[in-house]
Design an enzyme around this catalytic site. Sequence first.
Site, mmCIF file in Angstrom:
data_model
loop_
_atom_site.group_PDB
_atom_site.id
_atom_site.type_symbol
_atom_site.label_atom_id
_atom_site.label_comp_id
_atom_site.label_asym_id
_atom_site.label_seq_id
_atom_site.Cartn_x
_atom_site.Cartn_y
_atom_site.Cartn_z
ATOM 1 C CB ALA A 81 37.335 34.670 35.312
ATOM 2 C CG ASP A 82 33.824 33.919 40.891
ATOM 3 O OD1 ASP A 82 33.046 34.527 41.506
ATOM 4 O OD2 ASP A 82 33.629 32.722 40.801
#
Length: 205
Positions: A81-82
């Site tokens: 995730a980012d």
Amino acid sequence: MPVLWTHAEKLLLASTSATRLALLVSAGLPVETQNSDIDERAVEEAAAHEALDPPALAGRLAAEKALAVSRRHPERVVLGADQVLECEGAVFHKPADRDAARAHLAALSGRRHALHSAGAIAVGGQVIERFAASAHLTMRPLTEQGIDLYLALAGPDVLRSVGVYQLEGFGIHLFETVEGDHSTILGLPLLPLLASLRRLGSLAL
């Protein structure tokens, strides 16, 4: 005892983010964490040559994190995730120090910005699911004294996030309006993630 997660091994989060871990645990998912160790700036430079927009950049970073850990553990379900903060076309990065944090807040003061959060699920060294969501926040006009007070109240946590604020804490005082899901703002859109996991047969519910 009822079981939600259908795999023998826990979900492997390609991050050591305490916030993302807490979100997953709150949703009842069994989780382990491992740092992806990717060079995020190098990924961003490559993405710049491809003229990726901020949402696509968040997706690229999430995928690279998931792939890095999935190659080490091909038998596991790996989540990367980012999040990318965009304000009037400019992309912001995590501040390196308190002065950079002060500059971030001054730049965001009185403006509306977007938080683009993305995730990728990898198995066997391949990304098999992608998801994303965005939130929009309008920061109050802040004085220099107000910025200094906030930095003093928030302490070293200001260096942990790209926006310099923790909306779940003192950061809530900085805003006029918040549009978007809370988990998206925290960097991991839970509803799209859970939909992806259901498609993969990873959830019994």
